[in-house]
Write a protein that holds these residues in place. Structure first.
Motif, PDB file in Angstrom:
ATOM      1  N   TRP A  44       0.419  -1.412  -0.158  1.00 62.23           N
ATOM      2  CA  TRP A  44       0.074  -0.327   0.046  1.00 62.23           C
ATOM      3  C   TRP A  44       1.130   1.289   0.615  1.00 62.23           C
ATOM      4  O   TRP A  44       0.776   1.926  -0.888  1.00 62.23           O
ATOM      5  N   LEU A  48       0.870   1.874  -4.117  1.00 60.32           N
ATOM      6  CA  LEU A  48      -0.624   2.797  -3.581  1.00 60.32           C
ATOM      7  C   LEU A  48      -1.867   2.155  -4.789  1.00 60.32           C
ATOM      8  O   LEU A  48      -1.534   0.202  -4.706  1.00 60.32           O
ATOM      9  N   VAL A  49      -2.002   2.508  -5.872  1.00 60.35           N
ATOM     10  CA  VAL A  49      -3.702   2.117  -6.550  1.00 60.35           C
ATOM     11  C   VAL A  49      -2.829   0.964  -7.358  1.00 60.35           C
ATOM     12  O   VAL A  49      -3.841   0.291  -7.365  1.00 60.35           O
ATOM     13  N   THR A  50      -1.852   1.144  -7.595  1.00 59.90           N
ATOM     14  CA  THR A  50      -1.098   0.193  -8.009  1.00 59.90           C
ATOM     15  C   THR A  50      -0.861  -1.060  -7.750  1.00 59.90           C
ATOM     16  O   THR A  50      -1.332  -2.063  -8.574  1.00 59.90           O
ATOM     17  N   TRP A  52      -3.610  -3.085  -6.951  1.00 59.45           N
ATOM     18  CA  TRP A  52      -4.673  -3.882  -7.047  1.00 59.45           C
ATOM     19  C   TRP A  52      -3.599  -5.095  -8.271  1.00 59.45           C
ATOM     20  O   TRP A  52      -4.594  -6.202  -7.863  1.00 59.45           O
ATOM     21  N   ASN A  53      -3.379  -4.642  -8.935  1.00 56.49           N
ATOM     22  CA  ASN A  53      -2.650  -5.293  -9.960  1.00 56.49           C
ATOM     23  C   ASN A  53      -1.061  -5.913  -9.336  1.00 56.49           C
ATOM     24  O   ASN A  53      -0.706  -7.137  -9.665  1.00 56.49           O
ATOM     25  N   TRP A  57      -3.452  -7.992  -5.390  1.00 49.43           N
ATOM     26  CA  TRP A  57      -4.761  -7.852  -4.560  1.00 49.43           C
ATOM     27  C   TRP A  57      -6.467  -8.086  -4.866  1.00 49.43           C
ATOM     28  O   TRP A  57      -6.518  -8.744  -4.926  1.00 49.43           O
ATOM     29  N   VAL A 268      -8.437  -6.317   1.711  1.00 49.23           N
ATOM     30  CA  VAL A 268      -7.121  -6.618   1.895  1.00 49.23           C
ATOM     31  C   VAL A 268      -6.052  -6.645   2.929  1.00 49.23           C
ATOM     32  O   VAL A 268      -5.353  -7.360   2.693  1.00 49.23           O
TER      33      VAL A 268
ATOM     34  N   TYR B  19       1.083  11.955  -6.779  1.00 46.25           N
ATOM     35  CA  TYR B  19      -0.081  11.095  -6.478  1.00 46.25           C
ATOM     36  C   TYR B  19      -1.197  11.966  -6.905  1.00 46.25           C
ATOM     37  O   TYR B  19      -1.981  12.637  -5.909  1.00 46.25           O
ATOM     38  N   ASP B  21      -4.230  10.092  -7.564  1.00 46.03           N
ATOM     39  CA  ASP B  21      -5.100   9.262  -7.548  1.00 46.03           C
ATOM     40  C   ASP B  21      -6.153   8.503  -6.040  1.00 46.03           C
ATOM     41  O   ASP B  21      -6.073   7.442  -5.879  1.00 46.03           O
ATOM     42  N   LEU B  25      -7.419   4.897  -4.248  1.00 44.51           N
ATOM     43  CA  LEU B  25      -6.961   4.568  -3.327  1.00 44.51           C
ATOM     44  C   LEU B  25      -6.661   5.582  -2.571  1.00 44.51           C
ATOM     45  O   LEU B  25      -5.474   5.809  -2.956  1.00 44.51           O
ATOM     46  N   MET B  28      -1.039   6.805   2.451  1.00 40.99           N
ATOM     47  CA  MET B  28      -1.372   4.884   3.863  1.00 40.99           C
ATOM     48  C   MET B  28      -1.000   6.588   4.761  1.00 40.99           C
ATOM     49  O   MET B  28       0.214   7.000   4.405  1.00 40.99           O
ATOM     50  N   PRO B 216      -6.706  -0.540   1.067  1.00 38.80           N
ATOM     51  CA  PRO B 216      -7.609  -1.087   0.227  1.00 38.80           C
ATOM     52  C   PRO B 216      -8.474  -2.028   0.509  1.00 38.80           C
ATOM     53  O   PRO B 216      -7.483  -2.908   1.967  1.00 38.80           O
ATOM     54  N   GLY B 217      -9.584  -2.389   0.417  1.00 38.78           N
ATOM     55  CA  GLY B 217     -10.401  -2.540   1.191  1.00 38.78           C
ATOM     56  C   GLY B 217     -11.297  -2.551   2.604  1.00 38.78           C
ATOM     57  O   GLY B 217     -12.182  -3.017   3.074  1.00 38.78           O
ATOM     58  N   GLN B 270      -9.219  -4.455   8.987  1.00 38.68           N
ATOM     59  CA  GLN B 270      -9.229  -2.311   8.340  1.00 38.68           C
ATOM     60  C   GLN B 270     -10.764  -1.173   9.027  1.00 38.68           C
ATOM     61  O   GLN B 270     -10.207  -0.263   8.863  1.00 38.68           O
ATOM     62  N   VAL B 396      -7.005  -2.263 -15.209  1.00 38.74           N
ATOM     63  CA  VAL B 396      -7.964  -2.920 -13.711  1.00 38.74           C
ATOM     64  C   VAL B 396      -6.924  -2.393 -12.009  1.00 38.74           C
ATOM     65  O   VAL B 396      -8.130  -2.469 -11.710  1.00 38.74           O
ATOM     66  N   THR B 397      -7.235  -0.807 -12.139  1.00 39.63           N
ATOM     67  CA  THR B 397      -7.731  -0.543 -10.988  1.00 39.63           C
ATOM     68  C   THR B 397      -8.021   0.655 -10.611  1.00 39.63           C
ATOM     69  O   THR B 397      -8.479   1.134 -12.266  1.00 39.63           O
TER      70      THR B 397
END
Lengths: 397, 397
Positions: A44, A48-50, A52-53, A57, A268, B19, B21, B25, B28, B216-217, B270, B396-397
């Motif tokens: 994370w 960061l958002v990347t 996910w792939n 995740w 996650v 960043y 995005d 997401l 942190m 995430p999640g 979470q 897929v992000t």
């Protein structure tokens, strides 16, 4: 051959504590904090958002589903992780009803966990109150499976008594009668060998925070048999169960296979904790686990019956009829359990009178069982439970 | 006065990365790993099952709901955390329909996030296909609220363009017509001031992994107005929404108040990450945040229009009509975004042609906006995106 000295060393159990509540919340695997730390700082934090792939995740629900699937005898690609057990019961039941559209009876037993029955009630109401939730005593369940019954919703192990249903026999009877069966494996997965494929389960659901040791609020799982998965429409049509989630199409089209039982964004952090917990299970043979669990449970029954007169066995005595817990009844159950916890023996109490002890061979052995019973006997001999501080308040564990 | 130098210092953003995005997401918070480490080692590790009470895990959904509730203008005790946004949409919609039992139309717009519409489709099917999901273009939504409409399901900020609905006006119109309104705040909570109480929202839902920065999640939230909460029956009747979950009663009876929107066991890891993220929000004034977000968004629009001819603004230009993101269209959008990411500017792409940039003042300032646009301009001038490695694969992000 499973090395139970090795498995025991994989868990953090506080010094001096005898933990007989792994059937409610398993203890923390020692590897979990480092796995989570890595997820946070390297995944994370840095990706960061990347993530996910790049960190996989997005695939965790399916990948961890397969890891867990081995413990319940599932075919590859037929288990997915996510949500809570209540949600998975709802998904399984709404899918199961589609297979038998002309039948109006959902059969379960009074030993089932209330949330399963509550979710069924809620679904029946949504569906227009045209179904009937029929509840029978657990020992009458098999006989109650008639040609009227569409779905049998059965939890293998009774959460209070540890009584075990014969799922293969129930499933055979149900199939003979044209019904489909949902196995709730909450107290089975990680507790004893399960074989959803060989046993003919149509659906199975369960959680991972008990015997699997994935932590508080760990996600649930759902299994749908290869026979059904591509013919049932999800009731909870979340985007991650869509055939092309990232096309953002206006209409819902379910994914092929078990992915259609996904709903929203996977948790996650909890998934990573499950991943760490499954590392231990990779080295466990379920037949070894079962043998040891029965030996330890048998020992506990014998010791309590010898040293604790006044407690009455609630768990079936026969090996094949019990799961991986031992329960005794006492009218003073609540206070006795409070006293036990105070003295470092953690079990739990279930109303109205059940003292419940989880037998978890991964980190519990003969010595702990004997010591726990000694403490219990001491409490009973001295009536140590009869102190105002142990008298009933609301129990929420 | 919000100290944005202080807020910026609360987040870990990798060196050299810009960043944009955080609307997908959030990054942190620096405090998160220590909070989770404490949860694991001191709470789960040492307290085991007793953590449910001793460490307050069982109350987290409600307690964190109130912390988050401040950001959306909710009355105390009317927000609860849990599950995923898709599940919360399902709960809100099934409850909303009960308030207008004689009406058969659910109104939404084509700019809504697909999962909201998918969940509505699924629910309509469960309810016997007696309802109609009517979708109109976003700018026609207000006019489409007629006396036929029972529920308006509206996402304030369009996930692709950042276009903002006027929720107060929509809600007023809906109430005049006798309809109830569900606000989806996925791209609003933590992005701009929201006032569910003053705005008359009947229900509101949202997620916490975007602007709230819970990871995430991270779990979702649901708000139900004081007017409705004790009159709607939960569709997902999980045991933790029961009035007395630990009495294990055979029949479902909903809890009083927002607790009835709980379902299963809360994801404690979470939740702890959300708790850490909310510590930052305690020192943020939403009016300050909005001003800075609009300034930064306006700057980005101006800079891109000046330096990047060929990109076409997709976000409304007027302050009151946009959320906290800036989107531009380009037929080469996918490849341009891949090139940007390669050069350390993280935004995202949404089919068919949207370049999307989240404006998150907690950790983004003028310098980052200017530098991001410089990189974007360089990519466009040199047609750097026109390299095979940037050509479309599945996003897929």
């Amino acid at each position: 051959m499973t090395d139970f000295a090795w498995t025991r060393d994989q868990f953090h159990v506080p010094l001096g504590l005898i933990y007989l509540d792994g059937n409610s919340l398993g203890p923390m695997p020692k590897a979990t904090p480092a796995r989570i730390e890595r997820l946070l700082t390297e995944e994370w934090g840095e990706r960061l958002v990347t993530g996910w792939n790049a960190c996989g995740w997005m695939d965790m629900p399916r990948r961890l589903g397969d890891r867990l699937g081995r413990l319940i005898g599932a075919e590859h690609g037929h288990v997915v992780i996510g949500d809570t057990l209540s949600i998975k019961v709802f998904q399984a039941l709404s899918a199961a009803l589609q297979i038998v559209p002309e039948r109006r009876t959902i059969l379960s037993d009074r030993g089932n966990f209330p949330s399963d029955l509550y979710m069924a009630e809620g679904l029946i109401h949504l569906l227009g109150d045209r179904h009937d939730l029929r509840l029978v005593p657990p020992h009458d369940l098999e006989d109650a499976i008639t040609e009227e019954v569409g779905v049998v919703l059965v939890t293998e192990i009774d959460y209070r008594t540890g009584r075990r249903h014969n799922l293969k026999a129930l499933t055979r009877k149900a199939h003979d009668m044209g019904a489909v069966v949902i196995w709730d494996l909450a107290h089975s997965a990680g507790a004893l060998p399960v074989d959803v494929a060989a046993g003919g389960a149509d659906f199975a659901v369960g959680c991972t925070y008990k015997y699997i040791n994935a932590g508080p609020g760990a996600p649930a799982f759902i299994y749908v048999s290869p026979e059904h998965i591509d013919h049932v429409e999800p009731a909870l049509c979340g985007w991650l169960g869509h055939d092309k989630p990232f096309s953002f199409e206006p209409g819902y089209r379910p994914a092929t296979g078990i992915e259609r039982m996904r709903v929203g964004t996977p948790p996650v952090l909890q998934m990573a904790a499950l991943d760490a917990a499954l590392d231990v299970w990779d080295r466990v043979d379920m037949a070894d686990l079962r043998k040891r669990s029965l030996d330890l449970g048998g020992l506990m029954i014998e010791e309590i019956e010898t040293h604790c007169p006044g407690l009455k066995l609630a768990t079936p005595r026969e090996n094949e009829s019990r799961g991986s817990q031992v329960s005794f009844r006492s009218e003073h159950g609540y206070a006795i359990m409070q006293a036990l916890i105070d003295l470092g023996v953690i079990g739990d109490f279930r109303a109205p009178d059940i003292l419940r002890f989880g037998i978890t061979p991964l980190y519990i052995g003969e010595a702990e069982i004997r010591e726990a019973v000694e403490v219990l006997a001491r409490i009973l001999r001295g009536a140590l439970w009869d102190h105002p501080k142990y008298h009933r308040r609301k129990s929420v564990t």
